[in-house]
Design a protein around this motif. Structure first.
Motif, PDB file in Angstrom:
ATOM      1  N   ASP A 184       0.809  -1.218   0.000  1.00 53.35           N
ATOM      2  CA  ASP A 184       0.000   0.000   0.000  1.00 53.35           C
ATOM      3  C   ASP A 184       0.841   1.266   0.000  1.00 53.35           C
ATOM      4  N   HIS A 185       1.992   1.220   0.657  1.00 51.96           N
ATOM      5  CA  HIS A 185       2.780   2.437   0.855  1.00 51.96           C
ATOM      6  C   HIS A 185       4.211   2.015   1.158  1.00 51.96           C
ATOM      7  N   THR A 186       5.146   2.892   0.868  1.00 49.48           N
ATOM      8  CA  THR A 186       6.547   2.540   1.151  1.00 49.48           C
ATOM      9  C   THR A 186       6.769   2.248   2.635  1.00 49.48           C
ATOM     10  N   SER A 187       6.050   2.971   3.499  1.00 48.15           N
ATOM     11  CA  SER A 187       6.232   2.764   4.938  1.00 48.15           C
ATOM     12  C   SER A 187       5.675   1.421   5.376  1.00 48.15           C
ATOM     13  N   THR A 188       4.521   1.028   4.821  1.00 50.55           N
ATOM     14  CA  THR A 188       3.946  -0.263   5.209  1.00 50.55           C
ATOM     15  C   THR A 188       4.744  -1.423   4.626  1.00 50.55           C
ATOM     16  N   ARG A 189       5.325  -1.204   3.461  1.00 45.96           N
ATOM     17  CA  ARG A 189       6.200  -2.234   2.873  1.00 45.96           C
ATOM     18  C   ARG A 189       7.422  -2.444   3.771  1.00 45.96           C
ATOM     19  N   ALA A 190       8.053  -1.335   4.162  1.00 44.08           N
ATOM     20  CA  ALA A 190       9.230  -1.436   5.029  1.00 44.08           C
ATOM     21  C   ALA A 190       8.876  -2.074   6.372  1.00 44.08           C
ATOM     22  N   LEU A 191       7.713  -1.697   6.916  1.00 39.23           N
ATOM     23  CA  LEU A 191       7.279  -2.261   8.196  1.00 39.23           C
ATOM     24  C   LEU A 191       7.085  -3.767   8.083  1.00 39.23           C
ATOM     25  N   ALA A 192       6.426  -4.221   7.016  1.00 37.73           N
ATOM     26  CA  ALA A 192       6.162  -5.648   6.838  1.00 37.73           C
ATOM     27  C   ALA A 192       7.459  -6.434   6.656  1.00 37.73           C
ATOM     28  N   LEU A 193       8.355  -5.934   5.779  1.00 34.12           N
ATOM     29  CA  LEU A 193       9.582  -6.679   5.500  1.00 34.12           C
ATOM     30  C   LEU A 193      10.510  -6.709   6.707  1.00 34.12           C
ATOM     31  N   ASN A 194      10.685  -5.556   7.360  1.00 35.97           N
ATOM     32  CA  ASN A 194      11.582  -5.521   8.520  1.00 35.97           C
ATOM     33  C   ASN A 194      11.027  -6.327   9.692  1.00 35.97           C
ATOM     34  N   GLY A 195       9.704  -6.232   9.910  1.00 36.29           N
ATOM     35  CA  GLY A 195       9.105  -7.032  10.971  1.00 36.29           C
ATOM     36  C   GLY A 195       9.217  -8.516  10.685  1.00 36.29           C
ATOM     37  N   PHE A 196       8.996  -8.889   9.432  1.00 35.52           N
ATOM     38  CA  PHE A 196       9.102 -10.292   9.047  1.00 35.52           C
ATOM     39  C   PHE A 196      10.524 -10.804   9.243  1.00 35.52           C
ATOM     40  N   LEU A 197      11.517 -10.051   8.785  1.00 38.27           N
ATOM     41  CA  LEU A 197      12.909 -10.476   8.939  1.00 38.27           C
ATOM     42  C   LEU A 197      13.311 -10.540  10.408  1.00 38.27           C
ATOM     43  N   GLU A 198      12.786  -9.621  11.215  1.00 39.51           N
ATOM     44  CA  GLU A 198      13.054  -9.675  12.655  1.00 39.51           C
ATOM     45  C   GLU A 198      12.535 -10.982  13.240  1.00 39.51           C
ATOM     46  N   ALA A 199      11.332 -11.391  12.825  1.00 39.02           N
ATOM     47  CA  ALA A 199      10.777 -12.666  13.287  1.00 39.02           C
ATOM     48  C   ALA A 199      11.614 -13.839  12.786  1.00 39.02           C
ATOM     49  N   CYS A 200      12.075 -13.751  11.526  1.00 39.16           N
ATOM     50  CA  CYS A 200      12.892 -14.828  10.966  1.00 39.16           C
ATOM     51  C   CYS A 200      14.219 -14.977  11.708  1.00 39.16           C
ATOM     52  N   SER A 201      14.725 -13.881  12.242  1.00 39.60           N
ATOM     53  CA  SER A 201      16.030 -13.894  12.917  1.00 39.60           C
ATOM     54  C   SER A 201      15.944 -14.472  14.327  1.00 39.60           C
ATOM     55  N   HIS A 202      14.720 -14.579  14.838  1.00 44.58           N
ATOM     56  CA  HIS A 202      14.564 -15.010  16.218  1.00 44.58           C
ATOM     57  C   HIS A 202      14.723 -16.518  16.334  1.00 44.58           C
ATOM     58  N   THR A 203      15.407 -16.943  17.372  1.00 40.88           N
ATOM     59  CA  THR A 203      15.527 -18.362  17.689  1.00 40.88           C
ATOM     60  C   THR A 203      14.973 -18.586  19.090  1.00 40.88           C
ATOM     61  N   ASP A 204      14.543 -19.806  19.355  1.00 40.52           N
ATOM     62  CA  ASP A 204      14.068 -20.137  20.690  1.00 40.52           C
ATOM     63  C   ASP A 204      14.737 -21.431  21.124  1.00 40.52           C
ATOM     64  N   ASP A 205      14.111 -22.141  22.057  1.00 37.90           N
ATOM     65  CA  ASP A 205      14.754 -23.347  22.586  1.00 37.90           C
ATOM     66  C   ASP A 205      14.765 -24.499  21.582  1.00 37.90           C
ATOM     67  N   GLY A 206      13.940 -24.398  20.539  1.00 38.11           N
ATOM     68  CA  GLY A 206      13.924 -25.455  19.540  1.00 38.11           C
ATOM     69  C   GLY A 206      15.099 -25.345  18.582  1.00 38.11           C
ATOM     70  N   VAL A 207      15.367 -26.435  17.867  1.00 37.77           N
ATOM     71  CA  VAL A 207      16.472 -26.440  16.906  1.00 37.77           C
ATOM     72  C   VAL A 207      16.090 -25.666  15.655  1.00 37.77           C
ATOM     73  N   CYS A 208      14.878 -25.872  15.192  1.00 35.11           N
ATOM     74  CA  CYS A 208      14.425 -25.237  13.953  1.00 35.11           C
ATOM     75  C   CYS A 208      13.974 -23.810  14.231  1.00 35.11           C
ATOM     76  N   PRO A 209      14.429 -22.810  13.458  1.00 36.76           N
ATOM     77  CA  PRO A 209      13.957 -21.429  13.649  1.00 36.76           C
ATOM     78  C   PRO A 209      12.432 -21.367  13.587  1.00 36.76           C
ATOM     79  N   PRO A 210      11.784 -20.582  14.457  1.00 38.73           N
ATOM     80  CA  PRO A 210      10.320 -20.601  14.568  1.00 38.73           C
ATOM     81  C   PRO A 210       9.589 -20.330  13.257  1.00 38.73           C
ATOM     82  N   VAL A 211      10.041 -19.357  12.450  1.00 37.85           N
ATOM     83  CA  VAL A 211       9.324 -19.049  11.211  1.00 37.85           C
ATOM     84  C   VAL A 211       9.458 -20.195  10.221  1.00 37.85           C
TER      85      VAL A 211
END
Length: 673
Positions: free
Chosen positions: A549-576
């Motif tokens: 919809d907008h450059t700001s919403t695109r940046a928000l979606a991509l950066n938020g998604f990559l932040e989630a992808c970067s997260h690890t927890d106690d499991g072996v496989c990354p959550p995303v």
């Protein structure tokens, strides 16, 4: 008296440690601390009964089994009183016969026990069992050795309190024992557990009868057998007996059951607890010392937390309360002197040994907690609403806790404020939460986030409305940042509205000549929290629907998604990646956002780092490798994307000097040519 919080001595700027913590205290850490440290007891179930100081709405009947009222300090105990107590007295499980025999032999008995366990009634019944008549109550301040026994009379000294300067010694008992024998008389002294009873004195511990036995006996006395069984079979009775109720409350409950009022039967337990809390803070001759009242408040805040920490922080509160009540008094806090057993008795609390998870791994810990898990919120509500003069000291103490270096302490400060918000939202907001949100101290702002989140969890009203308002106000950047962080924590309950608020703020920042760096950086963190919540599928659909919809919403979606992808927890496989493998409905959205991020100039480096980390994880776990092998073909729609993915797999670096992961070569087989 004004209830405004004490002003800070000076505006403090965050030190280097706090700045470092602010940088490392990401949204994941906020969620982790809330999960790890938030108390399970600080929530209200059911109705707020409208308790006010010295008043309980509705009829409550609490009778004497030792009783709430005080016994006359001296004089003859009326015979009708003894008969009445004997009618309801239960000896099962008490060792009563052995105590009576010991009293018969020794003529003097020191009966020890916790408050409100029926030790007074037991003393009178012991004398009655030996035929001592009449029974005389001896002045509490009298010394046992000064007693002049009356022929065949029973004597009772209620609630003796030995002290460091006037301990109870064996010589005192020996001095009166011979005189009692000569007169065929008896003396029973009741007292609590005290360190000031000489070792050579052999106290007789009083163990009260089980609550179930007492209640059953009393109800059968009051109604016929069929009615008694019906009343005792109610679920409310089972709930009552499952809690730690004193015998005086059990006796009162028997009267309530006999009256068969359904509302009173259901509500009695809660009302009895509320009355106990009122007693702790009421002005009377039996009022607890201020230091012990401060301990009760601290225990409510740190229920099931480490006892040493609770005691330490309770003394800090005591100092503030003391200055409020008598600012000119120069009295210092005694370093020693508070007996842990006596303190816990008065608080109706106990200790337990536990192994707890800390930042340094699992450690053994001595925790303190109320026996009744409803006590903490009831106590905090009573102090906040019925004793407003204590508010300045309490809010100042909470200010100190909110910047403490220990996450446990800060989380419990937030939980305490959350209970206050449930009780009185306007005051909690004005006196605490708004100040913390506007603070220059990062830790205090983080504690404001936790307070809002927990207040919402505890069902305080209007918290989403407050957060929505703050998150749209770029003129108050500190509050806005607090709201953005809070959105990520409570947003899974309302994902569409939360994402709409985050997108609106992203647009606002995009339109500013100088965007606020903290707010801009926090927005994707909150999106990531939403993507890793139970509302993940809804959040992903919303991001895919609106990211173009907008450059700001695109940046928000991509950066938020990559932040989630970067997260690890106690499991072996990354959550995303694990999410992609188990949920077909989310597969297209995850592939679309990751493919777009790889091709976007602003996010390509981060997206490549995500895939590199996933390949290294795949090298350690076959399940992760299978999930990544299923995802890779979806990242290619043309020759350029195929070449990019091939190059990415060819350049996966090993960590700590290790060679390239072998999984990188195996995964090439799953990339389109």
């Amino acid at each position: 008296m004004s209830t405004a919080p004490e002003p800070p001595e000076k505006e403090e700027k965050p030190d280097d440690a706090e700045r470092a913590e602010q940088q490392t205290q990401q949204a994941w850490d906020s969620r982790r601390d809330l999960i790890a440290h938030a108390p399970r007891s600080m929530s209200f179930d059911g109705v707020n009964h409208g308790v006010a100081a010295r008043d309980i709405s509705g009829g409550v009947h609490l009778h004497n089994y030792g009783g709430y009222g005080s016994t006359p300090t001296s004089g003859r105990i009326p015979q009708e009183t003894l008969e009445r107590l004997a009618d309801g007295f239960v000896t099962e499980g008490t060792g009563f016969d052995a105590l009576a025999e010991r009293l018969r032999r020794e003529h003097v008995l020191v009966l020890t026990g916790d408050p409100h366990t029926g030790r007074r009634t037991a003393a009178l019944m012991l004398l009655r069992a030996l035929g001592a008549d009449p029974v005389q109550s001896v002045d509490r301040d009298a010394k046992p050795e000064d007693l002049s026994p009356v022929e065949r009379c029973g004597h009772v000294l209620f609630d003796m309190e030995p002290t460091r300067t006037q301990p109870l010694r064996e010589t005192q008992l020996l001095a009166v024992r011979d005189r009692l024998r000569d007169k065929h008389a008896y003396l029973v002294i009741t007292t609590g557990h005290s360190p000031y009873i000489e070792d050579t004195v052999r106290p007789a511990p009083w163990k009260p009868p089980p609550a179930r036995v007492v209640l059953t006996a009393l109800v059968h006395q009051r109604v016929d057998e069929l009615t008694a069984e019906r009343l005792l079979g109610r679920s409310a009775v089972a709930s009552f007996l499952a809690r730690d109720h004193q015998l005086r409350e059990v006796v009162g409950y028997a009267d309530v059951l006999a009256q068969a009022d359904p509302a009173e039967i259901e509500e009695y337990s809660q009302r009895a607890l509320e009355r106990q809390v009122q007693e702790w803070f009421a002005e009377s001759e039996d009022t607890l010392l201020l230091r012990e009242q401060a301990f009760l408040i601290a225990l409510a805040a740190f229920d099931r937390g480490p006892y040493p920490l609770t005691a330490e922080l309770s003394d800090q509160l005591y100092e503030r309360l003391r200055r409020t009540g008598d600012p000119d008094r120069g009295q210092r806090i005694p370093v020693f002197g508070t007996h842990i057993g006596k303190r816990l008795q008065a608080a109706r609390a106990e200790l337990d040994h536990a192994v707890v998870e800390t930042e340094w791994g699992k450690v053994p810990q001595l925790n303190a907690h109320f026996k009744d898990d409803r006590t903490a919120p009831v106590l905090l509500r009573e102090v906040w609403t019925s004793h407003p003069a204590a508010r300045p000291a309490l809010t100042g103490w909470l200010d100190d806790l909110s910047v403490d270096g220990r996450p446990f302490v800060r989380t419990r400060a937030a939980a305490t404020v959350a209970v206050l918000a449930l009780t009185d939202l306007p005051s909690a907001m004005a006196l605490v939460i708004e100040r913390w949100a506007d603070s220059a101290k990062p830790r205090q702002q983080l504690t404001a986030v936790s307070a809002l989140t927990l207040a919402h969890d505890f069902k305080a009203p209007n918290i989403p409305r407050i957060i929505d308002g703050w998150s749209s106000d770029s003129t108050a950047p500190k509050r806005c940042w607090v709201a953005i962080r809070a959105h990520g924590l409570i947003g899974p309950e309302r994902p569409e509205q939360t994402l709409a608020a985050l997108r609106a703020q992203a647009r606002q920042q995009d339109g500013l000549e100088t965007p606020d760096q903290r707010i801009s950086a926090e927005l994707p963190h909150s999106v990531a929290l939403l993507l890793l919540s139970h509302a993940a599928d809804t959040v992903l659909r919303e991001l895919v629907r609106t990211f173009a919809d907008h450059t700001s919403t695109r940046a928000l979606a991509l950066n938020g998604f990559l932040e989630a992808c970067s997260h690890t927890d106690d499991g072996v496989c990354p959550p995303v990646l694990a999410w992609y493998a188990r949920t077909k409905a989310a597969g297209d959205g995850i592939a679309l956002l990751l493919r777009t991020a790889l091709g976007d100039r602003e996010t390509t480096r981060r997206a490549e780092e995500v895939l590199h980390s996933w390949v290294r994880a795949a090298d350690q776990d076959p399940g992760t490798e299978r999930a990544l092998a299923a995802l890779l073909p979806a990242l290619v729609t043309d020759a350029r994307e195929a070449a990019r993915l091939d190059h990415l797999l060819d350049t996966v670096p090993g960590l700590d000097g290790h060679p390239q992961p072998a999984a990188a070569n195996r995964l090439r087989a799953f990339t389109p040519a």
